[in-house]
Design a protein around this motif. Structure first.
Motif, PDB file in Angstrom:
ATOM      1  N   VAL A   1      13.016   3.961   5.396  1.00 48.08           N
ATOM      2  CA  VAL A   1      14.120   2.992   5.437  1.00 48.08           C
ATOM      3  C   VAL A   1      13.827   1.817   4.506  1.00 48.08           C
ATOM      4  CG1 VAL A   1      14.918   3.527   7.783  1.00 48.08           C
ATOM      5  CG2 VAL A   1      13.137   1.812   7.466  1.00 48.08           C
ATOM      6  N   VAL A   2      14.913   1.237   3.981  1.00 47.88           N
ATOM      7  CA  VAL A   2      14.830  -0.029   3.232  1.00 47.88           C
ATOM      8  C   VAL A   2      15.526  -1.075   4.095  1.00 47.88           C
ATOM      9  CG1 VAL A   2      15.656  -1.287   1.211  1.00 47.88           C
ATOM     10  CG2 VAL A   2      14.740   1.008   0.930  1.00 47.88           C
TER      11      VAL A   2
ATOM     12  N   THR B   1      -0.946  -0.678   9.158  1.00 49.37           N
ATOM     13  CA  THR B   1      -0.694   0.774   9.240  1.00 49.37           C
ATOM     14  C   THR B   1      -0.499   1.388   7.854  1.00 49.37           C
ATOM     15  OG1 THR B   1       1.729   0.546   9.362  1.00 49.37           O
ATOM     16  CG2 THR B   1       0.504   0.518  11.464  1.00 49.37           C
ATOM     17  N   GLY B   2      -0.122   0.545   6.878  1.00 56.05           N
ATOM     18  CA  GLY B   2       0.153   1.056   5.537  1.00 56.05           C
ATOM     19  C   GLY B   2       1.529   1.684   5.404  1.00 56.05           C
ATOM     20  N   LEU B   3       2.295   1.688   6.506  1.00 52.40           N
ATOM     21  CA  LEU B   3       3.644   2.284   6.471  1.00 52.40           C
ATOM     22  C   LEU B   3       4.712   1.295   6.002  1.00 52.40           C
ATOM     23  CD1 LEU B   3       3.779   4.488   9.708  1.00 52.40           C
ATOM     24  CD2 LEU B   3       4.088   5.292   7.363  1.00 52.40           C
ATOM     25  N   ALA B   4       4.384  -0.006   6.020  1.00 50.53           N
ATOM     26  CA  ALA B   4       5.366  -1.025   5.628  1.00 50.53           C
ATOM     27  C   ALA B   4       4.897  -1.766   4.380  1.00 50.53           C
ATOM     28  CB  ALA B   4       5.573  -2.022   6.761  1.00 50.53           C
TER      29      ALA B   4
ATOM     30  N   PHE C   1      10.308   1.158  13.789  1.00 53.32           N
ATOM     31  CA  PHE C   1      10.225   2.270  12.820  1.00 53.32           C
ATOM     32  C   PHE C   1       8.778   2.698  12.583  1.00 53.32           C
ATOM     33  CE2 PHE C   1      14.374   0.347  11.234  1.00 53.32           C
ATOM     34  CZ  PHE C   1      15.146   1.281  11.910  1.00 53.32           C
ATOM     35  N   VAL C   2       7.916   1.712  12.374  1.00 52.32           N
ATOM     36  CA  VAL C   2       6.508   2.025  12.094  1.00 52.32           C
ATOM     37  C   VAL C   2       5.859   2.721  13.304  1.00 52.32           C
ATOM     38  CG1 VAL C   2       4.242   0.972  11.671  1.00 52.32           C
ATOM     39  CG2 VAL C   2       6.212   0.312  10.279  1.00 52.32           C
ATOM     40  N   LYS C   3       6.195   2.258  14.512  1.00 52.43           N
ATOM     41  CA  LYS C   3       5.684   2.901  15.742  1.00 52.43           C
ATOM     42  C   LYS C   3       6.086   4.372  15.790  1.00 52.43           C
ATOM     43  CE  LYS C   3       3.743   0.101  18.999  1.00 52.43           C
ATOM     44  NZ  LYS C   3       2.804   0.379  20.073  1.00 52.43           N
ATOM     45  N   ASN C   4       7.242   4.678  15.176  1.00 54.47           N
ATOM     46  CA  ASN C   4       7.750   6.054  15.146  1.00 54.47           C
ATOM     47  C   ASN C   4       7.299   6.816  13.899  1.00 54.47           C
ATOM     48  OD1 ASN C   4       9.762   6.763  17.474  1.00 54.47           O
ATOM     49  ND2 ASN C   4      10.146   4.613  16.995  1.00 54.47           N
ATOM     50  N   GLY C   5       6.391   6.193  13.119  1.00 61.98           N
ATOM     51  CA  GLY C   5       5.848   6.858  11.940  1.00 61.98           C
ATOM     52  C   GLY C   5       6.782   6.891  10.748  1.00 61.98           C
ATOM     53  N   ILE C   6       7.759   5.983  10.740  1.00 56.26           N
ATOM     54  CA  ILE C   6       8.747   5.951   9.652  1.00 56.26           C
ATOM     55  C   ILE C   6       8.356   4.891   8.625  1.00 56.26           C
ATOM     56  CG2 ILE C   6      11.174   5.413   9.104  1.00 56.26           C
ATOM     57  CD1 ILE C   6      11.797   6.543  11.986  1.00 56.26           C
ATOM     58  N   ALA C   7       8.332   5.277   7.350  1.00 54.54           N
ATOM     59  CA  ALA C   7       7.950   4.350   6.278  1.00 54.54           C
ATOM     60  C   ALA C   7       9.025   3.292   6.068  1.00 54.54           C
ATOM     61  CB  ALA C   7       7.720   5.126   4.987  1.00 54.54           C
ATOM     62  N   VAL C   8       8.593   2.051   5.867  1.00 56.13           N
ATOM     63  CA  VAL C   8       9.506   0.916   5.731  1.00 56.13           C
ATOM     64  C   VAL C   8       9.246   0.172   4.429  1.00 56.13           C
ATOM     65  CG1 VAL C   8      10.120  -1.347   6.694  1.00 56.13           C
ATOM     66  CG2 VAL C   8       9.693   0.577   8.236  1.00 56.13           C
ATOM     67  N   LYS C   9      10.305  -0.055   3.673  1.00 55.65           N
ATOM     68  CA  LYS C   9      10.245  -0.984   2.534  1.00 55.65           C
ATOM     69  C   LYS C   9      11.139  -2.153   2.942  1.00 55.65           C
ATOM     70  CE  LYS C   9       8.741   1.741  -1.243  1.00 55.65           C
ATOM     71  NZ  LYS C   9       7.594   2.310  -0.581  1.00 55.65           N
ATOM     72  N   TYR C  10      10.598  -3.385   2.918  1.00 50.41           N
ATOM     73  CA  TYR C  10      11.397  -4.527   3.376  1.00 50.41           C
ATOM     74  C   TYR C  10      11.437  -5.622   2.311  1.00 50.41           C
ATOM     75  CZ  TYR C  10       6.910  -6.819   4.269  1.00 50.41           C
ATOM     76  OH  TYR C  10       5.661  -7.371   4.113  1.00 50.41           O
TER      77      TYR C  10
END
Length: 469
Positions: free
Chosen positions: A46-47, A153-156, A67-76
């Motif tokens: 997601v962005v 986490t490195g996901l965001a 989102f991160v808790k659900n393993g979804i990559a985030v660009k903010y």
């Protein structure tokens, strides 16, 4: 404990901050989005971006945690951004979804949650419904998760959506021609998320309300004439502005003023854009407009041999067609317009730049260009009046419309009625009135078109008299 039922309206979910718009409810929506993404994508991403309103960063971080808790990559986006910036970001980063925390043009007390598809336009109504149906009663996953832990986490990761948007603008427009043309411009951001853009691309432009003020000075940031009195007065006092652009809270809607400080409505803007894109730029494609737009758009399409389609109000209906078909322009009466060559998304600054480029390249004034349009479709005026009435009276009026109770409004006899989305009463080829409840606010909207502004206001006055007594 009562659980708030969250509903997505014409353009996202909107509520009053601190009442229904809380971190808990933002987390609930985000939980539903996360589940939907995991069901529909192998590696969802997601962005995220927020506008200038109170709590934007807090709500964005709340969603990011879910989102991160659900393993979804985030660009903010860091800091506030406009809706078109997030939509463009969804395309650039090949994200599954773009999410904007914005209440667009609603009053300052509101915030909202807009969903953007991977193609950079509103998510389809069917998919929004799937997400809405999945909203849980509670979401606690985010509470014990700090922002530092999210980043670890490195996901965001953060992205500069404003810079990317400005670079896209520079590549799409002949900004040098606008600068050198001597056209004197003004821009009113209404304290909204587009406030930093124009000064970077056209630094000579006079600016109003281009600073951060989350309360919008108590004014709903909707670019309509009654909300832009300061801009109008500024143009009249300075006598040195040829054209002024205004954008709403999330900069996806346009307002326009001429050199006399008079408001130029969206119908005129849509007609100007079609005229420029077809006659001057040699472009083609279908035109898709919302039900509340002037029938003169159809007249212009016939003149240029373009297909035209009318859809229900809500840009999501236009975007769906833009994604599937060859569409030149999609537009709404409320100032939301999109064109070929950009994302299938409303973009107030982009539309303003097309008009400014048209003026610069043709060497003509805005009035001259409007006259060119009138030569094709005839001169006209339009105005909208919002009636803040009780829900009971509103429902009675809608019931009367459905029952065909209104056969005339004063001296104006109804020739025919169209009911695609609301009720459009045609008196003759050049005069019509429309009645429709808002999809985002507790108001009844009335719209009218006639050859002169005096007559438009007379029709609106008679309409209010007729339906409220």
């Amino acid at each position: 404990m009562n659980v708030t039922k969250i509903k997505f309206g014409t353009d996202g979910w909107r509520s009053i901050i601190g009442e229904d718009y809380t971190t808990q409810n933002v987390a609930r929506v985000s939980e539903a989005v996360a589940v939907w993404l995991l069901e529909n994508y192998d590696l969802p991403s997601v962005v995220l971006g927020h506008d200038c309103r109170f709590g934007g960063e807090l709500f964005l971080q709340t969603a990011a945690k879910v989102f991160v808790k659900n393993g979804i990559a985030v660009k903010y986006a860091k800091g506030f951004v406009s809706t078109p910036m997030v939509s463009l970001g969804a395309v650039r980063y090949e994200a599954s979804l773009g999410i904007v925390f914005t209440a667009s043009h609603n009053p300052p007390g509101y915030n909202g949650y807009k969903l953007k598809a991977h193609y950079g336009g509103p998510l389809s109504p069917a998919k929004v419904q799937e997400i809405e149906d999945g909203i849980p009663d509670h979401a606690n996953e985010y509470r014990d998760f700090t922002w530092e832990e999210v980043l670890e986490t490195g996901l965001a990761s953060s992205v500069d959506l404003e810079r990317e948007y400005i670079d896209t603008v520079r590549n799409a427009f002949d900004l040098e021609a606008i600068q050198k043309s001597g056209v004197r411009l003004a821009f009113d951001a209404m304290y909204g998320a587009g406030q930093n853009v124009v000064r970077q691309i056209l630094p000579d432009t006079k600016e109003l309300h281009c600073e951060h003020n989350p309360s919008f000075k108590g004014q709903a940031p909707e670019p309509i004439a009654k909300n832009l009195q300061e801009l109008s007065a500024f143009i009249k006092a300075s006598k040195s502005i040829d054209c002024a652009l205004a954008t709403d809270g999330d900069a996806d809607r346009i307002g326009l003023y001429d050199a006399k400080g008079e408001f130029v409505d969206s119908h005129h803007i849509i007609l100007l854009l079609i005229h420029y894109l077809v006659k001057y730029k040699g472009m083609t494609g279908k035109v898709v407009t919302a039900f509340s737009c002037t029938p003169r758009i159809e007249r212009m399409c016939k003149h240029y041999g373009l297909d035209h389609e009318t859809v229900k109000i809500g840009f999501k209906y236009i975007a769906g067609i833009m994604v599937d078909e060859d569409v030149l322009l999609g537009g709404e009466e409320s100032g939301g317009i999109a064109v070929k060559g950009h994302i299938p998304e409303r973009d107030g600054i982009w539309m303003g730049l097309i008009i400014w480029e048209f003026m610069a390249k043709s060497g003509k004034t805005l009035d001259d260009l409007i006259e060119e349009v009138y030569e094709i479709v005839g001169a006209f005026k339009f105005e909208r009046s919002d009636l803040y009435i009780t829900e009971e009276l509103k429902q009675t009026i809608i019931a009367n419309c459905k029952a065909n109770k209104y056969t005339s409004f004063g001296k104006y006899q109804v020739q025919r009625v169209e009911t695609t989305d609301g009720f459009k009463f045609f008196f003759d080829d050049d005069r019509w009135l429309m009645i429709r409840p808002s999809g985002t606010e507790p108001v009844l909207r009335t719209y009218a078109e006639a050859p002169t502004l005096e007559e438009v206001r007379e029709i609106l006055r008679i309409c209010e008299e007729t339906i409220t007594h």
